[in-house]
Write a protein that holds these residues in place. Structure first.
Motif, PDB file in Angstrom:
ATOM      1  N   UNK A 185      12.166  -1.836   0.541  1.00  0.00           N
ATOM      2  CA  UNK A 185      10.827  -1.656  -0.028  1.00  0.00           C
ATOM      3  C   UNK A 185       9.740  -2.081   0.939  1.00  0.00           C
ATOM      4  N   UNK A 186       9.976  -3.156   1.668  1.00  0.00           N
ATOM      5  CA  UNK A 186       9.001  -3.595   2.670  1.00  0.00           C
ATOM      6  C   UNK A 186       8.838  -2.531   3.745  1.00  0.00           C
ATOM      7  N   UNK A 187       9.946  -1.950   4.172  1.00  0.00           N
ATOM      8  CA  UNK A 187       9.890  -0.883   5.176  1.00  0.00           C
ATOM      9  C   UNK A 187       9.137   0.324   4.624  1.00  0.00           C
ATOM     10  N   UNK A 188       9.361   0.650   3.350  1.00  0.00           N
ATOM     11  CA  UNK A 188       8.655   1.765   2.707  1.00  0.00           C
ATOM     12  C   UNK A 188       7.156   1.505   2.697  1.00  0.00           C
ATOM     13  N   UNK A 198      -1.347  -7.151   3.373  1.00  0.00           N
ATOM     14  CA  UNK A 198      -1.359  -6.694   1.969  1.00  0.00           C
ATOM     15  C   UNK A 198       0.027  -6.860   1.344  1.00  0.00           C
ATOM     16  N   UNK A 199       1.063  -6.584   2.143  1.00  0.00           N
ATOM     17  CA  UNK A 199       2.430  -6.741   1.634  1.00  0.00           C
ATOM     18  C   UNK A 199       2.664  -8.202   1.256  1.00  0.00           C
ATOM     19  N   UNK A 200       2.229  -9.101   2.112  1.00  0.00           N
ATOM     20  CA  UNK A 200       2.415 -10.532   1.822  1.00  0.00           C
ATOM     21  C   UNK A 200       1.678 -10.935   0.561  1.00  0.00           C
ATOM     22  N   UNK A 204       3.540 -12.389  -2.703  1.00  0.00           N
ATOM     23  CA  UNK A 204       3.179 -13.720  -3.177  1.00  0.00           C
ATOM     24  C   UNK A 204       2.635 -13.686  -4.604  1.00  0.00           C
ATOM     25  N   UNK A 205       1.985 -12.585  -4.956  1.00  0.00           N
ATOM     26  CA  UNK A 205       1.429 -12.454  -6.301  1.00  0.00           C
ATOM     27  C   UNK A 205       2.535 -12.287  -7.331  1.00  0.00           C
ATOM     28  N   UNK A 206       3.488 -11.431  -7.042  1.00  0.00           N
ATOM     29  CA  UNK A 206       4.625 -11.243  -7.938  1.00  0.00           C
ATOM     30  C   UNK A 206       5.800 -10.685  -7.145  1.00  0.00           C
ATOM     31  N   UNK A 207       6.689 -11.559  -6.669  1.00  0.00           N
ATOM     32  CA  UNK A 207       7.803 -11.118  -5.816  1.00  0.00           C
ATOM     33  C   UNK A 207       8.738 -10.130  -6.497  1.00  0.00           C
ATOM     34  N   UNK A 208       8.791 -10.123  -7.823  1.00  0.00           N
ATOM     35  CA  UNK A 208       9.756  -9.283  -8.521  1.00  0.00           C
ATOM     36  C   UNK A 208       9.529  -7.794  -8.234  1.00  0.00           C
ATOM     37  N   UNK A 209       8.269  -7.408  -8.028  1.00  0.00           N
ATOM     38  CA  UNK A 209       7.986  -5.992  -7.818  1.00  0.00           C
ATOM     39  C   UNK A 209       8.658  -5.452  -6.562  1.00  0.00           C
ATOM     40  N   UNK A 210       8.769  -6.294  -5.564  1.00  0.00           N
ATOM     41  CA  UNK A 210       9.294  -5.828  -4.286  1.00  0.00           C
ATOM     42  C   UNK A 210      10.823  -5.814  -4.268  1.00  0.00           C
ATOM     43  N   UNK A 211      11.447  -6.280  -5.353  1.00  0.00           N
ATOM     44  CA  UNK A 211      12.904  -6.300  -5.424  1.00  0.00           C
ATOM     45  C   UNK A 211      13.449  -5.163  -6.301  1.00  0.00           C
TER      46      UNK A 211
END
Length: 378
Positions: A185-188, A198-200, A204-211
């Motif tokens: 997802x980070x690569x996307x 912005x990714x950070x 940091x705001x809600x890590x669950x979204x990136x998983x």
């Protein structure tokens, strides 16, 4: 099935041997003992006597131990946890979720894991709180999981300080298994033009979204950029992404429908969202309540509200309605007052509002504004 042998003697011997086999292996309770039968009572007794578990709690915790090793000296584990900063309640919670830690070797297993987290920057109460929130962290392998997980988070968030912030917010990140989801997802996001900063902020705001699954993130990026028109490299992107990610698409569409039922156009809704996406996070009931006040009672138009969306997020009960009441009283008494736009009246700080609209009239109207009593009371 009975196997018959030639000759009575051999047949009788075979049947006798088969009977002995059944008796020994199918009905015996001593030849092949279940290790949990002999060791569970000791663990249960230890949990009750040393950690204050009830019998039921101890049985439940011991049932989670499926792979048995020698329970050499669990007191060493408890002493280590206490020296690290855990109190009795926290130790009990930790052990109830991860009772296998009582079987760990303190020097070889526990200390290296804790030292790894302390080297990251977690210590004292922060370390204890993270471990208590997700006790399964202590069961994760040091080299097979914890270090690779921390390295993954470090690459995503850029610094140990940011990793600690994320872990304190979501301790499950240290026990999360599907690292490839996060890295994919980070690569996307990067390939879509989202800057690392912005990714950070998003993580940091809600890590669950990136998983989440890659397709889920891809769909959100498409909606943010193509439907709502927020550039993926803009400062507003993390807020727009978070707002859409926090609710189902159907729920979001229903809320937009509420705005349109009050005469808002698509452009009005998009203008509002691009300026302050959080306005779409309100419940449908709250949106109706806000629009009833501003549009039906105060006569504001959709384009004005869309251009000044911040006034939509202020508390009606604690801020907007009391201030409107003050202005109404001053106007009814035909007292001279400052002429400010509604947006300014609602958005200025409390101290400024009191300075402009309350203090000049405290002799004429002592109870003009409730917060004033706390400021000017003798």
């Amino acid at each position: 099935m009975l196997v018959r042998f030639k000759g009575k003697f051999h047949g009788f011997t075979a049947l006798f041997s088969l009977y002995n086999f059944k008796s020994q292996y199918l009905y015996s309770t001593t030849t092949t003992p279940d290790p949990t039968r002999t060791r569970t009572p000791f663990l249960v007794k230890y949990l009750v006597d040393s950690l204050g578990f009830s019998k039921e709690e101890a049985l439940l915790a011991s049932s989670k131990v499926t792979s048995w090793k020698s329970l050499k000296n669990p007191d060493l584990v408890l002493n280590f946890l206490k020296q690290t900063g855990f109190d009795n309640t926290q130790i009990k919670k930790l052990v109830s979720v991860a009772p296998r830690l009582l079987f760990f070797d303190v020097s070889k297993t526990l200390k290296p894991k804790f030292q790894c987290l302390m080297d990251l920057g977690l210590s004292g109460s922060d370390l204890v709180n993270v471990m208590v929130k997700d006790a399964t962290i202590v069961e994760r392998g040091l080299d097979t999981h914890l270090r690779p997980t921390i390295d993954c988070l470090r690459r995503t968030l850029g610094s140990d300080e940011n990793v600690v912030k994320a872990v304190k917010r979501a301790s499950w990140l240290l026990s999360f298994g599907a690292h490839h989801n996060m890295e994919s997802n980070v690569l996307l996001l990067r390939n879509s033009g989202v800057p690392d900063v912005r990714i950070r902020k998003l993580v940091l705001r809600n890590p669950r979204y990136i998983t989440q699954k890659n397709d889920w993130v891809k769909d959100l990026l498409h909606r943010v950029e193509n439907y709502f028109g927020i550039p993926l490299d803009s400062a507003m992107f993390p807020y727009g992404f978070h707002t859409l990610a926090s609710q189902k698409k159907s729920r979001c569409e229903k809320k937009i429908g509420v705005f349109k039922s009050y005469g808002w156009s698509d452009d009005d809704v998009l203008t509002m969202f691009r300026k302050l996406p959080y306005c779409i996070a309100f419940s449908e009931v709250k949106i109706k309540k806000i629009l009833n006040l501003y549009m039906k009672e105060l006569g504001l138009e959709p384009d004005y509200l869309a251009s000044h969306p911040s006034i939509l997020i202020y508390s009606l009960e604690k801020r907007v309605l009391p201030r409107m009441q003050v202005l109404k009283i001053l106007d009814e008494k035909k007292l001279e007052r400052r002429k400010l736009a509604l947006y300014s009246v609602v958005s200025i700080a409390e101290s400024k509002f009191i300075e402009y609209f309350v203090l000049p009239y405290k002799d004429q109207i002592p109870d003009l504004y409730e917060p004033l009593k706390k400021i000017v009371a003798p």
